[in-house]
Design a protein around this motif. Structure first.
Motif, mmCIF file in Angstrom:
data_model
loop_
_atom_site.group_PDB
_atom_site.id
_atom_site.type_symbol
_atom_site.label_atom_id
_atom_site.label_comp_id
_atom_site.label_asym_id
_atom_site.label_seq_id
_atom_site.Cartn_x
_atom_site.Cartn_y
_atom_site.Cartn_z
ATOM 1 N N UNK A 79 0.832 -1.201 0.000
ATOM 2 C CA UNK A 79 0.000 0.000 0.000
ATOM 3 C C UNK A 79 0.868 1.254 0.000
ATOM 4 N N UNK A 80 1.911 1.248 0.810
ATOM 5 C CA UNK A 80 2.809 2.407 0.864
ATOM 6 C C UNK A 80 3.520 2.605 -0.469
ATOM 7 N N UNK A 81 3.954 1.515 -1.095
ATOM 8 C CA UNK A 81 4.631 1.608 -2.384
ATOM 9 C C UNK A 81 3.697 2.173 -3.451
ATOM 10 N N UNK A 82 2.470 1.699 -3.491
ATOM 11 C CA UNK A 82 1.498 2.215 -4.465
ATOM 12 C C UNK A 82 1.218 3.693 -4.200
ATOM 13 N N UNK A 83 1.067 4.041 -2.945
ATOM 14 C CA UNK A 83 0.819 5.436 -2.588
ATOM 15 C C UNK A 83 1.981 6.326 -3.019
ATOM 16 N N UNK A 84 3.208 5.873 -2.787
ATOM 17 C CA UNK A 84 4.384 6.644 -3.198
ATOM 18 C C UNK A 84 4.426 6.803 -4.722
ATOM 19 N N UNK A 85 4.104 5.736 -5.425
ATOM 20 C CA UNK A 85 4.097 5.811 -6.896
ATOM 21 C C UNK A 85 3.030 6.773 -7.394
ATOM 22 N N UNK A 88 4.167 10.254 -6.945
ATOM 23 C CA UNK A 88 5.158 10.619 -7.961
ATOM 24 C C UNK A 88 4.480 10.932 -9.292
ATOM 25 N N UNK A 89 3.486 10.136 -9.678
ATOM 26 C CA UNK A 89 2.768 10.369 -10.927
ATOM 27 C C UNK A 89 2.011 11.692 -10.865
ATOM 28 N N UNK A 90 1.324 11.944 -9.757
ATOM 29 C CA UNK A 90 0.592 13.202 -9.604
ATOM 30 C C UNK A 90 1.562 14.377 -9.667
#
Length: 102
Positions: A79-85, A88-90
């Motif tokens: 979940x943290x990895x997806x949130x960080x990604x 970054x995209x935003x």
């Protein structure tokens, strides 16, 4: 046993299970002490089987709990990895937005 069980956190099944096992072991000790070794061997055998069953069940619950804790840790990390990604995209999209308008 009822008083001990009431004081325990109802959301903690392992603590309740341990309390039940302790009460059962206490009952076994009292049966052995009260009868001073004169207890019916079938009753003693049954109590010992109950203690063994509860001990095995507790061990299985602990193993299952550890598996679930590991799963939760992995899910939190994912979940943290997806949130960080996503962050970054935003951020990249925000940086590109003015360039696309101009």
């Amino acid at each position: 046993m009822a008083q001990t069980m009431m004081k325990l956190d109802p959301s903690d099944p392992l603590a309740r299970f341990d309390a039940a096992l302790d009460a059962l072991e206490g009952n076994l000790a009292r049966v052995l002490a009260d009868d001073q070794g004169q207890a019916h061997s079938a009753e003693i055998l049954e109590l010992r089987e109950q203690v063994k069953f509860l001990t095995d069940e507790r061990d299985q619950l602990l193993a299952d709990l550890e598996v679930e804790r590991t799963r939760v840790r992995r899910l939190k990390a994912a979940n943290q990895e997806v949130s960080d990604r996503l962050d970054a995209v935003v951020g990249a999209l925000k940086d590109m937005a003015p360039a696309m308008q101009g």
